[in-house]
Design a protein around this motif. Structure first.
Motif, PDB file in Angstrom:
ATOM      1  N   MET A   1      35.810 -29.418  46.690  1.00 24.20           N
ATOM      2  CA  MET A   1      37.218 -29.625  46.364  1.00 24.20           C
ATOM      3  C   MET A   1      38.089 -29.282  47.571  1.00 24.20           C
ATOM      4  O   MET A   1      37.685 -28.539  48.445  1.00 24.20           O
ATOM      5  CB  MET A   1      37.606 -28.763  45.175  1.00 24.20           C
ATOM      6  CG  MET A   1      36.967 -29.198  43.876  1.00 24.20           C
ATOM      7  SD  MET A   1      37.740 -28.436  42.441  1.00 24.20           S
ATOM      8  CE  MET A   1      36.935 -29.371  41.146  1.00 24.20           C
ATOM      9  N   ARG A   2      39.288 -29.843  47.585  1.00 26.44           N
ATOM     10  CA  ARG A   2      40.181 -29.619  48.723  1.00 26.44           C
ATOM     11  C   ARG A   2      41.233 -28.574  48.354  1.00 26.44           C
ATOM     12  O   ARG A   2      41.917 -28.694  47.338  1.00 26.44           O
ATOM     13  CB  ARG A   2      40.853 -30.927  49.136  1.00 26.44           C
ATOM     14  CG  ARG A   2      41.572 -30.787  50.481  1.00 26.44           C
ATOM     15  CD  ARG A   2      42.038 -32.111  51.000  1.00 26.44           C
ATOM     16  NE  ARG A   2      42.562 -31.961  52.353  1.00 26.44           N
ATOM     17  CZ  ARG A   2      43.191 -32.919  53.020  1.00 26.44           C
ATOM     18  NH1 ARG A   2      43.363 -34.090  52.460  1.00 26.44           N
ATOM     19  NH2 ARG A   2      43.627 -32.714  54.235  1.00 26.44           N
ATOM     20  N   ASP A  46      43.271 -29.637  45.098  1.00 22.13           N
ATOM     21  CA  ASP A  46      42.698 -29.149  43.847  1.00 22.13           C
ATOM     22  C   ASP A  46      43.092 -27.706  43.570  1.00 22.13           C
ATOM     23  O   ASP A  46      42.939 -27.225  42.444  1.00 22.13           O
ATOM     24  CB  ASP A  46      41.171 -29.267  43.893  1.00 22.13           C
ATOM     25  CG  ASP A  46      40.730 -30.704  44.034  1.00 22.13           C
ATOM     26  OD1 ASP A  46      40.944 -31.476  43.087  1.00 22.13           O
ATOM     27  OD2 ASP A  46      40.189 -31.069  45.106  1.00 22.13           O
ATOM     28  N   GLU A 159      31.636 -35.095  43.654  1.00 24.82           N
ATOM     29  CA  GLU A 159      32.741 -34.319  43.077  1.00 24.82           C
ATOM     30  C   GLU A 159      34.034 -35.124  43.101  1.00 24.82           C
ATOM     31  O   GLU A 159      34.761 -35.192  42.105  1.00 24.82           O
ATOM     32  CB  GLU A 159      32.897 -33.031  43.875  1.00 24.82           C
ATOM     33  CG  GLU A 159      34.084 -32.185  43.510  1.00 24.82           C
ATOM     34  CD  GLU A 159      34.248 -31.034  44.489  1.00 24.82           C
ATOM     35  OE1 GLU A 159      35.354 -30.920  45.050  1.00 24.82           O
ATOM     36  OE2 GLU A 159      33.292 -30.266  44.702  1.00 24.82           O
ATOM     37  N   ALA A 160      34.321 -35.752  44.246  1.00 19.83           N
ATOM     38  CA  ALA A 160      35.543 -36.550  44.356  1.00 19.83           C
ATOM     39  C   ALA A 160      35.528 -37.714  43.371  1.00 19.83           C
ATOM     40  O   ALA A 160      36.548 -38.051  42.772  1.00 19.83           O
ATOM     41  CB  ALA A 160      35.697 -37.070  45.785  1.00 19.83           C
ATOM     42  N   THR A 163      35.814 -36.265  39.566  1.00 17.08           N
ATOM     43  CA  THR A 163      37.148 -35.804  39.165  1.00 17.08           C
ATOM     44  C   THR A 163      38.120 -36.963  38.994  1.00 17.08           C
ATOM     45  O   THR A 163      39.219 -36.773  38.474  1.00 17.08           O
ATOM     46  CB  THR A 163      37.709 -34.802  40.188  1.00 17.08           C
ATOM     47  OG1 THR A 163      37.668 -35.373  41.500  1.00 17.08           O
ATOM     48  CG2 THR A 163      36.912 -33.508  40.178  1.00 17.08           C
ATOM     49  N   ARG A 164      37.714 -38.161  39.430  1.00 22.36           N
ATOM     50  CA  ARG A 164      38.511 -39.380  39.201  1.00 22.36           C
ATOM     51  C   ARG A 164      37.665 -40.393  38.432  1.00 22.36           C
ATOM     52  O   ARG A 164      37.740 -41.594  38.674  1.00 22.36           O
ATOM     53  CB  ARG A 164      38.958 -39.986  40.531  1.00 22.36           C
ATOM     54  CG  ARG A 164      39.785 -39.061  41.417  1.00 22.36           C
ATOM     55  CD  ARG A 164      40.032 -39.700  42.773  1.00 22.36           C
ATOM     56  NE  ARG A 164      40.847 -38.873  43.639  1.00 22.36           N
ATOM     57  CZ  ARG A 164      40.365 -37.921  44.427  1.00 22.36           C
ATOM     58  NH1 ARG A 164      39.071 -37.670  44.458  1.00 22.36           N
ATOM     59  NH2 ARG A 164      41.175 -37.213  45.187  1.00 22.36           N
ATOM     60  N   THR A 169      38.176 -44.770  43.211  1.00 20.72           N
ATOM     61  CA  THR A 169      38.478 -43.858  44.307  1.00 20.72           C
ATOM     62  C   THR A 169      38.390 -44.621  45.623  1.00 20.72           C
ATOM     63  O   THR A 169      37.360 -45.237  45.916  1.00 20.72           O
ATOM     64  CB  THR A 169      37.490 -42.676  44.327  1.00 20.72           C
ATOM     65  OG1 THR A 169      37.530 -42.009  43.066  1.00 20.72           O
ATOM     66  CG2 THR A 169      37.850 -41.690  45.425  1.00 20.72           C
ATOM     67  N   GLN A 173      40.637 -41.732  50.029  1.00 23.65           N
ATOM     68  CA  GLN A 173      40.572 -40.549  49.166  1.00 23.65           C
ATOM     69  C   GLN A 173      39.260 -39.803  49.343  1.00 23.65           C
ATOM     70  O   GLN A 173      39.235 -38.568  49.322  1.00 23.65           O
ATOM     71  CB  GLN A 173      40.761 -40.961  47.708  1.00 23.65           C
ATOM     72  CG  GLN A 173      42.178 -41.352  47.361  1.00 23.65           C
ATOM     73  CD  GLN A 173      42.303 -41.916  45.956  1.00 23.65           C
ATOM     74  OE1 GLN A 173      41.456 -42.714  45.512  1.00 23.65           O
ATOM     75  NE2 GLN A 173      43.350 -41.522  45.252  1.00 23.65           N
ATOM     76  N   LEU A 174      38.159 -40.534  49.528  1.00 25.01           N
ATOM     77  CA  LEU A 174      36.871 -39.874  49.767  1.00 25.01           C
ATOM     78  C   LEU A 174      36.891 -39.119  51.088  1.00 25.01           C
ATOM     79  O   LEU A 174      36.427 -37.975  51.161  1.00 25.01           O
ATOM     80  CB  LEU A 174      35.741 -40.909  49.767  1.00 25.01           C
ATOM     81  CG  LEU A 174      35.369 -41.519  48.422  1.00 25.01           C
ATOM     82  CD1 LEU A 174      34.228 -42.515  48.601  1.00 25.01           C
ATOM     83  CD2 LEU A 174      34.969 -40.443  47.414  1.00 25.01           C
ATOM     84  N   ALA A 177      38.992 -36.004  50.745  1.00 22.75           N
ATOM     85  CA  ALA A 177      38.348 -34.963  49.950  1.00 22.75           C
ATOM     86  C   ALA A 177      37.265 -34.239  50.726  1.00 22.75           C
ATOM     87  O   ALA A 177      36.985 -33.063  50.465  1.00 22.75           O
ATOM     88  CB  ALA A 177      37.739 -35.580  48.689  1.00 22.75           C
TER      89      ALA A 177
END
Length: 224
Positions: A1-2, A46, A159-160, A163-164, A169, A173-174, A177
């Motif tokens: 997570m970021r 996150d 995970e990325a 969560t979407r 995605t 965005q990947l 993240a």
């Protein structure tokens, strides 16, 4: 997570950032309130780890602005400001947890895990799709009852996507993240990680589908 870390004490920031990165998280670090406010406007996080005594803009104002903009990320306040009234004030502004300095890293990490678990699971104990199970805060994965061995980058990808899970995605965005501000991930590196992740997901009833021109979608397959 970021995670966004807003902390102007260099020694505390170094220890906290190292602990978070060792936990597999991407961490962006800022040292003043104006930079924290701008980062929250420009990026999706996150978790926010927020010191109150920041220069330029106080941490309380950073928190207040974020909540007024509708930001719903969890916020862990870490501060030297003591007193019940201060804790109540900050929690009323929208903080999710409050940790007084100095603190033990073990307690800090436990509070981070608890906040991320609530955000990732939306109240459920773990994420499931097909035969794949994920404990996102604990960085663990299984196919059925068998542990799934994933590298940090592979886990960051899934995970990325997880969560979407209800939406596509994008590649951007990947990359966001997976990377800190001071790290780069090439297109080739992302493609290699996706290829390896897909191979490991075989037999899980789960696949990463490419939506041409848009991005990627984690979906359940017919063999689930």
């Amino acid at each position: 997570m970021r995670i966004l870390l807003a902390e102007d004490d260099a020694s505390i920031a170094a220890a906290v950032r190292s602990a978070l990165q060792q936990g597999g998280h991407a961490v962006d670090h800022v040292t003043d309130g104006a930079s924290a406010d701008n980062a929250l406007r420009d990026h999706d996080y996150d978790l926010l780890v927020l010191d109150l005594g920041l220069p330029q803009i106080d941490g309380s104002e950073v928190l207040s602005r974020a909540r007024k903009r509708g930001a719903n990320l969890p916020v862990l306040v870490v501060t030297a400001r003591e007193g019940l009234k201060e804790r109540v004030r900050v929690l009323d502004l929208g903080a999710d947890d409050y940790l007084l300095k100095p603190f033990a890293l073990a307690e800090f990490e436990a509070r981070v895990r608890a906040l991320l678990r609530r955000r990732a699971s939306h109240g459920a104990p773990e994420f499931r799709i097909g035969r794949l199970r994920l404990d996102i805060p604990g960085h663990r994965a299984w196919i059925g009852e068998s542990p799934l061995d994933l590298t940090a980058r592979e886990f960051g990808l899934i995970e990325a996507l997880a969560t979407r899970a209800d939406k596509v995605t994008s590649r951007a965005q990947l990359v966001e993240a997976l990377c800190n501000w001071d790290e780069d991930l090439t297109d080739n590196g992302l493609d290699i990680a996706l290829h390896r992740l897909r191979k490991k997901l075989q037999g899980s009833g789960t696949n990463v589908r490419t939506i041409r021109g848009l991005g990627y979608l984690l979906e359940e397959t017919a063999d689930a």
